[in-house]
Write a protein that holds these residues in place. Structure first.
Motif, PDB file in Angstrom:
ATOM      1  N   ASN A 608       0.829  -1.209   0.000  1.00 38.03           N
ATOM      2  CA  ASN A 608       0.000   0.000   0.000  1.00 38.03           C
ATOM      3  C   ASN A 608       0.861   1.256   0.000  1.00 38.03           C
ATOM      4  O   ASN A 608       0.634   2.191  -0.770  1.00 38.03           O
ATOM      5  CB  ASN A 608      -0.927  -0.006   1.217  1.00 38.03           C
ATOM      6  CG  ASN A 608      -1.840  -1.213   1.227  1.00 38.03           C
ATOM      7  OD1 ASN A 608      -2.796  -1.284   0.483  1.00 38.03           O
ATOM      8  ND2 ASN A 608      -1.532  -2.188   2.090  1.00 38.03           N
ATOM      9  N   SER A 630      -5.048   8.402  -3.211  1.00 38.90           N
ATOM     10  CA  SER A 630      -5.688   7.313  -2.472  1.00 38.90           C
ATOM     11  C   SER A 630      -6.729   6.606  -3.330  1.00 38.90           C
ATOM     12  O   SER A 630      -6.851   5.386  -3.294  1.00 38.90           O
ATOM     13  CB  SER A 630      -6.346   7.849  -1.201  1.00 38.90           C
ATOM     14  OG  SER A 630      -5.383   8.283  -0.278  1.00 38.90           O
ATOM     15  N   LYS A 727     -11.389  -1.955   4.939  1.00 41.94           N
ATOM     16  CA  LYS A 727     -10.091  -2.038   5.628  1.00 41.94           C
ATOM     17  C   LYS A 727      -8.979  -1.489   4.734  1.00 41.94           C
ATOM     18  O   LYS A 727      -8.049  -0.814   5.199  1.00 41.94           O
ATOM     19  CB  LYS A 727      -9.801  -3.480   6.043  1.00 41.94           C
ATOM     20  CG  LYS A 727     -10.631  -3.947   7.243  1.00 41.94           C
ATOM     21  CD  LYS A 727     -10.229  -5.348   7.679  1.00 41.94           C
ATOM     22  CE  LYS A 727     -11.024  -5.790   8.916  1.00 41.94           C
ATOM     23  NZ  LYS A 727     -10.537  -5.119  10.146  1.00 41.94           N
ATOM     24  N   VAL A 731      -6.429   2.045   5.301  1.00 50.69           N
ATOM     25  CA  VAL A 731      -4.968   2.148   5.163  1.00 50.69           C
ATOM     26  C   VAL A 731      -4.604   3.212   4.131  1.00 50.69           C
ATOM     27  O   VAL A 731      -3.759   4.091   4.379  1.00 50.69           O
ATOM     28  CB  VAL A 731      -4.368   0.784   4.762  1.00 50.69           C
ATOM     29  CG1 VAL A 731      -2.865   0.922   4.517  1.00 50.69           C
ATOM     30  CG2 VAL A 731      -4.641  -0.265   5.834  1.00 50.69           C
ATOM     31  N   GLY A 735      -5.458   6.129   7.667  1.00 54.53           N
ATOM     32  CA  GLY A 735      -5.920   5.755   9.000  1.00 54.53           C
ATOM     33  C   GLY A 735      -6.513   6.911   9.777  1.00 54.53           C
ATOM     34  O   GLY A 735      -7.126   7.833   9.216  1.00 54.53           O
ATOM     35  N   LEU A 749       1.890   3.987   8.162  1.00 58.87           N
ATOM     36  CA  LEU A 749       1.152   3.263   7.119  1.00 58.87           C
ATOM     37  C   LEU A 749       1.479   1.773   7.147  1.00 58.87           C
ATOM     38  O   LEU A 749       0.601   0.926   6.964  1.00 58.87           O
ATOM     39  CB  LEU A 749       1.461   3.847   5.742  1.00 58.87           C
ATOM     40  CG  LEU A 749       0.827   5.195   5.403  1.00 58.87           C
ATOM     41  CD1 LEU A 749       1.181   5.603   3.980  1.00 58.87           C
ATOM     42  CD2 LEU A 749      -0.681   5.155   5.571  1.00 58.87           C
ATOM     43  N   ILE A 752      -0.476   0.169  10.211  1.00 58.76           N
ATOM     44  CA  ILE A 752      -1.918  -0.060  10.050  1.00 58.76           C
ATOM     45  C   ILE A 752      -2.188  -1.072   8.936  1.00 58.76           C
ATOM     46  O   ILE A 752      -3.188  -1.795   8.974  1.00 58.76           O
ATOM     47  CB  ILE A 752      -2.698   1.247   9.813  1.00 58.76           C
ATOM     48  CG1 ILE A 752      -2.234   1.962   8.553  1.00 58.76           C
ATOM     49  CG2 ILE A 752      -2.582   2.156  11.032  1.00 58.76           C
ATOM     50  CD1 ILE A 752      -3.074   3.206   8.209  1.00 58.76           C
ATOM     51  N   GLU A 753      -1.299  -1.135   7.963  1.00 59.23           N
ATOM     52  CA  GLU A 753      -1.408  -2.156   6.918  1.00 59.23           C
ATOM     53  C   GLU A 753      -1.255  -3.546   7.525  1.00 59.23           C
ATOM     54  O   GLU A 753      -2.045  -4.463   7.239  1.00 59.23           O
ATOM     55  CB  GLU A 753      -0.321  -1.922   5.861  1.00 59.23           C
ATOM     56  CG  GLU A 753      -0.145  -3.049   4.848  1.00 59.23           C
ATOM     57  CD  GLU A 753       1.089  -2.870   3.993  1.00 59.23           C
ATOM     58  OE1 GLU A 753       0.981  -2.220   2.943  1.00 59.23           O
ATOM     59  OE2 GLU A 753       2.167  -3.373   4.379  1.00 59.23           O
ATOM     60  N   ALA A 756      -4.285  -4.575   9.577  1.00 57.84           N
ATOM     61  CA  ALA A 756      -5.423  -4.959   8.734  1.00 57.84           C
ATOM     62  C   ALA A 756      -5.204  -6.340   8.113  1.00 57.84           C
ATOM     63  O   ALA A 756      -6.130  -7.152   8.032  1.00 57.84           O
ATOM     64  CB  ALA A 756      -5.632  -3.916   7.637  1.00 57.84           C
TER      65      ALA A 756
END
Length: 782
Positions: A608, A630, A727, A731, A735, A749, A752-753, A756
């Protein structure tokens, strides 16, 4: 020869001619595509954006191909440096076209024909003397974008400089594997390939094997394409196969296997009934609403396919190496083994009998079958694999006539056609009955040979470290369990880490991550993942993902340049391994994508973050806002978009616009090494850590959630697809910390990736998707 090819004309806008022009366009070379009417020429150009598989790296390449007709546009021929004739295989038609165009060609033009059935001496009989010197045959294989083989044939009048120039151009610009053939019917690839297919079909009828049984025994298990025999014939077209077979039968009266080229009654009937293969949705196989049926080779009727089981196949499947699989099949005593031995032994003997008729050496024959028919190994490499002496003894015991030169080789104490030693490959030269060293191209590095010259630094189960010279280290993938796909496992990750250690210790000044196997890397090892899931080893999974993330960040911030050299399948974790490199040298044939949603996950090893950074860099300063970044990343990952070429990969953001694309896959590793050295010489400095990433935060997620709600209402996605996508959106929008006035850093990043990813792995529906993929090889929609 100081002449460039800046523009080409292709005569004949049929399927083959149009695709040849299309592949020149892939190489950036504009072309004129001629046919007898503007409508037919335009149809040829239009088809380039509609055909499957796609002939073009990107649809826009069709703009480089201009449709022309012979009545209005002959004067345009004065603009071109190369003319390739690809009209109908009739001498009178070809001569009529030649006479029509010759007055309009410039003196320096080179002219070639794509024929495979008409002698060169007959083709040039109507040409002026100066053009005879600049004429040769360039036999492309269909489809020209994907089939590497380009057979070149010269005549007694052909200027050697012209011939060498086209050979160099074909290799360097078009990415072709060049095979030097003689002016004999069907040259090398089709001469041996169609004989092999004919023997296979005739033996199947004689031994009572079904279509699906034959394809089971002649596919990937023996190093041949997945389409095997009958499915390959369907793809090529049964009418095309008949034409090629007839060429051999009519023009080879003294061929010892001539009768094998006779068209079987059942095959002629299929064609007469209009069942021409894939293009008519019926050939040896037939697509129906009830599924794919196969034809009965005796009755000609279609029926359901039956389960295929052979002991020899089962034994071969359990073997690790290609040669062990071949041996297991060839020496099995069951019905399948006997059938395979029959077709194999006859094909090997036939190939050996063709020297020096169709080629002066075994190398060109082996290369023709690998590049033109998709064999992993050519006939003489296969013969080495099953053991030359052992197989010859069996052949002679069964009354088969082995060519004398093969026995002469064995009598001299040479036990194999090839031998690899001390960084070189030697081969038995038939013409001189001596052993010669195969010349290696200065434009490529053959890693298998290179390792035998004392350059292997470390070898592990799934990867090795190789010294490429000049202070450049290489990481080569070779998965012990899945060498075709090279999934990421502990061995592969550790080997890359060991390579990074050597860089940091100043043992080497640059690193290349690339190899010469079938595919770069098809992602994570799902079998290992499901084991961890079933053991509820969530902490272990989190740690493993963290290690991969840390490794990719280590690559990104390495003080010495790391150059990745991806090719073919580069999926999921494969993308995550190449994305943090300082540069990528990618094969033109690159099929790359973040496909994790197909198994109920999102990228977990930095994918991501990588796509966001790539999209930002590709857009330039100020040309794309936070939400657009994004959103594009969300669409690309959420729909598991896979680029079908390196050019498309740049458009999707899997590659940077500044990355290098190379059409000839053999040149990839050396080019990557040269790029790494150039970066060192330019004073390479790693990138700055990004703690200023602007992403849309909650507002962006709200917009994405609305779109997802619409997709779900339309039945385009399931409830679980929606959960995964939310989800993913969390990311990609940064977040809880991102927003219009706030920034996030790289590590946030990644964190949180990872969270998830692990949470999705704990979902039963994701686990169902993983198990289904392992069992069926395709995504489950649940």
């Amino acid at each position: 020869m100081n002449q460039s090819i800046d523009k080409v004309a292709v005569l004949g806008a049929g399927v083959m001619g149009a695709q040849i022009a299309g592949h020149f366009a892939n190489a950036g070379i504009p072309g004129l595509l001629y046919d007898i009417s503007q409508e037919l020429a335009q149809k040829g150009v239009d088809g380039l954006t509609k055909m499957k598989p796609a002939p073009l790296y990107k649809p826009k390449n069709a703009d480089l191909v201009e449709p022309c007709n012979y009545d209005e546009h002959l004067t345009k021929l004065s603009e071109v440096d190369l003319v390739i004739e690809a009209v109908a295989e009739r001498l009178d038609i070809k001569h009529a076209v030649y006479n029509n165009i010759v007055p309009h060609l410039k003196e320096s033009v080179i002219m070639t024909s794509n024929t495979s059935g008409i002698p060169l001496s007959d083709l040039i009989s109507v040409l002026p003397a100066h053009l005879k010197k600049r004429f040769m045959i360039t036999h492309f294989f269909n489809p020209p974008r994907y089939m590497r083989l380009l057979e070149l044939i010269k005549g007694p009048d052909t200027d050697e400089a012209v011939y060498e120039m086209i050979a160099e151009f074909g290799e360097d610009v078009l990415g072709k594997g060049i095979v030097h053939a003689k002016d004999t019917p069907n040259f090398i690839g089709n001469r041996i390939g169609v004989l092999g297919m004919s023997v296979t079909m005739n033996t199947a009828i004689k031994n009572g094997l079904t279509v699906e049984e034959v394809d089971k025994l002649t596919g990937t298990i023996i190093g041949r394409p997945k389409s095997a025999t009958f499915r390959t014939a369907d793809v090529v077209g049964l009418d095309t196969m008949i034409n090629v077979s007839n060429t051999s039968y009519k023009n080879l009266p003294d061929d010892e296997e001539r009768e094998e080229f006779k068209i079987p009654i059942f095959l002629q009937k299929l064609v007469d009934d209009g069942n021409l293969g894939a293009k008519t949705k019926a050939g040896f196989y037939k697509k129906t609403d009830e599924g794919i049926l196969s034809v009965d080779l005796k009755t000609g009727e279609y029926g359901p396919q039956k389960k295929v089981r052979f002991d020899g196949f089962r034994l071969a499947k359990d073997r690790q190496t290609p040669n062990e699989k071949l041996k297991a099949m060839a020496y099995s005593d069951d019905k399948g083994g006997k059938f395979f031995w029959e077709i194999l032994s006859r094909t090997l003997i036939y190939s050996a009998n063709r020297l020096p008729e169709i080629s002066d050496d075994i190398i060109n024959i082996d290369n023709a079958m690998k590049w033109g028919y998709g064999w992993e190994s050519g006939p003489f490499e296969v013969w080495d694999g099953i053991g030359v002496r052992e197989s010859v003894e069996r052949m002679e015991k069964e009354g088969r006539k082995v060519p004398q030169w093969v026995n002469d080789m064995l009598a001299l104490g040479r036990e194999s056609f090839y031998e690899i030693k001390d960084g070189n490959r030697t081969y038995f030269d038939v013409l001189s009955s001596t052993v010669k060293t195969e010349e290696q191209s200065e434009k490529s590095i053959n890693l298998n040979l290179h390792k035998t010259g004392g350059n292997l630094v470390k070898k592990d189960w799934s990867a090795s470290l190789i010294d490429l010279g000049d202070g450049v280290l290489n990481v080569e993938f070779h998965s012990v369990l899945q060498p075709t796909l090279n999934p990421i496992d502990g061995s592969l990750g550790q080997t890359i880490s060991d390579g990074m250690d050597l860089l940091e210790a100043d043992k080497y000044q640059a690193l290349v991550i690339g190899h010469q196997g079938a595919n770069f890397c098809a992602g994570a090892n799902l079998a290992n993942m499901i084991q961890a899931i079933e053991a509820s080893a969530w902490d272990q999974m989190n740690d493993t993902i963290k290690q991969l993330q840390d490794l990719t960040q280590r690559i990104r911030f390495s003080k010495a340049p790391v150059v990745a050299a991806p090719h073919h399948l580069t999926l999921g974790g494969g993308f995550e391994l190449i994305a943090p490199a300082a540069h990528r040298v990618a094969a033109g044939e690159l099929y790359i994508g973040a496909v994790e949603v197909g198994v109920g996950l999102i990228p977990g090893a930095g994918g991501n973050l990588r796509l966001i950074l790539n999209l930002m860099e590709n857009s330039g300063k100020g040309r794309i806002n936070a939400f657009q970044v994004s959103q594009k990343a969300f669409e690309t990952i959420g729909f598991a978009k896979v680029a079908t070429s390196a050019d498309e990969a740049k458009f999707l953001g899997y590659l940077l616009k500044s990355d290098t694309v190379i059409i000839n896959n053999d040149h990839r590793i050396l080019t990557a090494k040269q790029k790494a050295l150039a970066m060192v010489n330019d004073g390479y400095k790693p990138p700055q850590y990004r703690d200023d990433l602007k992403l849309p935060g909650t507002g962006g997620r709200t917009a994405m959630a609305m779109a997802l709600k619409g997709f779900k209402a339309q039945g385009k996605i399931s409830s679980y697809d929606e959960l995964i996508a939310k989800k993913l959106a969390f990311v990609l929008t940064g977040g809880d910390k991102a927003g219009l006035t706030k920034t996030v850093d790289e590590q946030y990043l990644l964190d949180i990736e990872r969270e998830a990813f692990v949470s999705l792995a704990g979902e039963s529906l994701t686990q169902d998707r993983i198990r289904y993929m392992l069992k069926k090889g395709k995504p489950l929609r649940n």
